[in-house]
Design a protein around this motif. Sequence first.
Motif, PDB file in Angstrom:
ATOM      1  N   THR A  51      36.209  47.458  47.529  1.00 52.24           N
ATOM      2  CA  THR A  51      35.499  46.800  46.131  1.00 52.24           C
ATOM      3  C   THR A  51      36.794  46.479  45.157  1.00 52.24           C
ATOM      4  OG1 THR A  51      33.528  47.109  44.726  1.00 52.24           O
ATOM      5  CG2 THR A  51      34.879  48.830  45.091  1.00 52.24           C
ATOM      6  N   ASP A  52      36.124  45.877  44.248  1.00 53.13           N
ATOM      7  CA  ASP A  52      36.971  45.283  43.158  1.00 53.13           C
ATOM      8  C   ASP A  52      36.950  46.263  42.083  1.00 53.13           C
ATOM      9  OD1 ASP A  52      38.656  43.751  41.431  1.00 53.13           O
ATOM     10  OD2 ASP A  52      37.012  42.160  41.232  1.00 53.13           O
ATOM     11  N   ASN A  53      37.774  46.497  40.902  1.00 54.89           N
ATOM     12  CA  ASN A  53      37.331  47.375  39.789  1.00 54.89           C
ATOM     13  C   ASN A  53      37.456  46.505  38.561  1.00 54.89           C
ATOM     14  OD1 ASN A  53      40.275  46.584  39.079  1.00 54.89           O
ATOM     15  ND2 ASN A  53      40.926  48.851  39.616  1.00 54.89           N
ATOM     16  N   TYR A  55      35.121  43.535  38.076  1.00 54.37           N
ATOM     17  CA  TYR A  55      34.152  42.598  38.148  1.00 54.37           C
ATOM     18  C   TYR A  55      32.655  42.949  37.419  1.00 54.37           C
ATOM     19  CZ  TYR A  55      31.465  38.530  40.399  1.00 54.37           C
ATOM     20  OH  TYR A  55      30.559  37.515  40.301  1.00 54.37           O
ATOM     21  N   TYR A  60      33.379  47.848  38.030  1.00 56.58           N
ATOM     22  CA  TYR A  60      34.365  48.100  37.337  1.00 56.58           C
ATOM     23  C   TYR A  60      34.442  49.313  36.620  1.00 56.58           C
ATOM     24  CZ  TYR A  60      30.417  48.362  33.860  1.00 56.58           C
ATOM     25  OH  TYR A  60      29.188  48.405  33.098  1.00 56.58           O
ATOM     26  N   THR A  91      39.632  50.519  45.982  1.00 59.14           N
ATOM     27  CA  THR A  91      39.547  49.419  45.099  1.00 59.14           C
ATOM     28  C   THR A  91      40.877  48.337  45.044  1.00 59.14           C
ATOM     29  OG1 THR A  91      40.536  50.552  43.095  1.00 59.14           O
ATOM     30  CG2 THR A  91      38.233  50.438  43.320  1.00 59.14           C
ATOM     31  N   GLU A  93      42.356  43.759  44.589  1.00 56.31           N
ATOM     32  CA  GLU A  93      42.041  42.770  44.288  1.00 56.31           C
ATOM     33  C   GLU A  93      41.067  41.850  45.123  1.00 56.31           C
ATOM     34  OE1 GLU A  93      45.497  40.534  42.983  1.00 56.31           O
ATOM     35  OE2 GLU A  93      45.438  41.617  41.257  1.00 56.31           O
ATOM     36  N   PHE A  94      40.331  40.738  44.460  1.00 55.70           N
ATOM     37  CA  PHE A  94      39.412  40.269  45.288  1.00 55.70           C
ATOM     38  C   PHE A  94      39.790  39.550  46.584  1.00 55.70           C
ATOM     39  CE2 PHE A  94      36.367  36.645  46.144  1.00 55.70           C
ATOM     40  CZ  PHE A  94      35.117  37.246  46.409  1.00 55.70           C
ATOM     41  N   ILE A  97      40.383  41.886  49.168  1.00 53.69           N
ATOM     42  CA  ILE A  97      39.117  42.519  49.800  1.00 53.69           C
ATOM     43  C   ILE A  97      38.663  41.334  51.082  1.00 53.69           C
ATOM     44  CG2 ILE A  97      36.693  43.169  49.349  1.00 53.69           C
ATOM     45  CD1 ILE A  97      37.578  43.499  46.574  1.00 53.69           C
ATOM     46  N   ALA A 111      31.537  43.147  46.760  1.00 53.55           N
ATOM     47  CA  ALA A 111      32.212  43.002  45.668  1.00 53.55           C
ATOM     48  C   ALA A 111      31.738  41.549  45.211  1.00 53.55           C
ATOM     49  CB  ALA A 111      33.873  42.722  46.293  1.00 53.55           C
ATOM     50  N   ARG A 159      39.135  32.365  38.937  1.00 53.37           N
ATOM     51  CA  ARG A 159      39.723  33.387  39.651  1.00 53.37           C
ATOM     52  C   ARG A 159      40.313  32.836  40.944  1.00 53.37           C
ATOM     53  NH1 ARG A 159      40.977  36.787  42.714  1.00 53.37           N
ATOM     54  NH2 ARG A 159      41.082  38.881  42.034  1.00 53.37           N
ATOM     55  N   ALA A 181      43.122  37.897  37.993  1.00 52.04           N
ATOM     56  CA  ALA A 181      42.162  38.614  37.460  1.00 52.04           C
ATOM     57  C   ALA A 181      41.235  37.970  36.606  1.00 52.04           C
ATOM     58  CB  ALA A 181      42.675  39.771  36.432  1.00 52.04           C
TER      59      ALA A 181
END
Length: 270
Positions: A51-53, A55, A60, A91, A93-94, A97, A111, A159, A181
């Motif tokens: 997942t992202d951290n 969003y 997040y 975690t 970056e998208f 992922i 995500a 993004r 980001a």
Amino acid sequence: MKRKLLMALLFSLLIGLLAACGGSDDADDGEASGDDAATDDGDKEVYTVATDNGYVPFEYIDEDSGDLVGFDIDLITALAEEADIEIEFETLEFDGIVAGIGSGRFDIAIAGMTITEEREESIDFTQPYYEAGLILAVQDGNDEIESIDDVDGKVIATRTGSTSQEYLTENTDAEIEAFPAIIEAYQNVLAGRSDAVLYDLPNVQYYSEKDADGELVTVGEKLTGEDYGIAFTKGSELRDVIDDALTTLKENGTYDDIYEEWFGERPEGT
Ligand code: ARG
């Protein structure tokens, strides 16, 4: 004498046997009870959830607690519980992922990932779990851009690797500025370096209300329907397990509770 020797031999043989059995039993028990204590189930595999951290409000880092929080985090945690599987988060970056789940680097990815035909070539998705859409936003007071029809020739931030970037490329003649980001895209608009930002509506709305003090305002209609799906490597057997759990949580009200917690109201049609 002979009898004693035989008895001794038999005895040591017996001890040896007992030790051997006991030994292996002990080893098994040791492992199982060790795991039992920690996870309540000795041989459960732990699945990696990518997942992202950054969003909001899907995933997040909470500034106060430093914890990974969000709608996606609560949902996948509830799904894992329902499906009786163990998960751990990783975690990144998208775009990493999307690429990573396609190549099998992770077991599960959640995500805010839109189900697209292109991604479906390398990814298996669950049924949709959230309905989003793309929205354009400008700095408060900018009246040059009122809808997507006004973006040609303008600098539009978004993004990297997102459906928004793809939308801009395919449908407009905007000068696209893609950031790794999304926060950088928002900040660029607020600083007047980009004319507008195009991104997922729930993220834009949340950021604009909570972090931008209303300085970032949405304009025009919601563009496209974007269904978010939980992602798996093609052919993963976990997909059906999680999809079934999602059906259950949608039926038993758990999904609605989580939704309400993050978005304030129940999803339409429930
Ligand atoms: N829904 C968009 C997409 O799938 C953006 C998702 C961004 N998600 C994130 N965790 N940064 O391309």
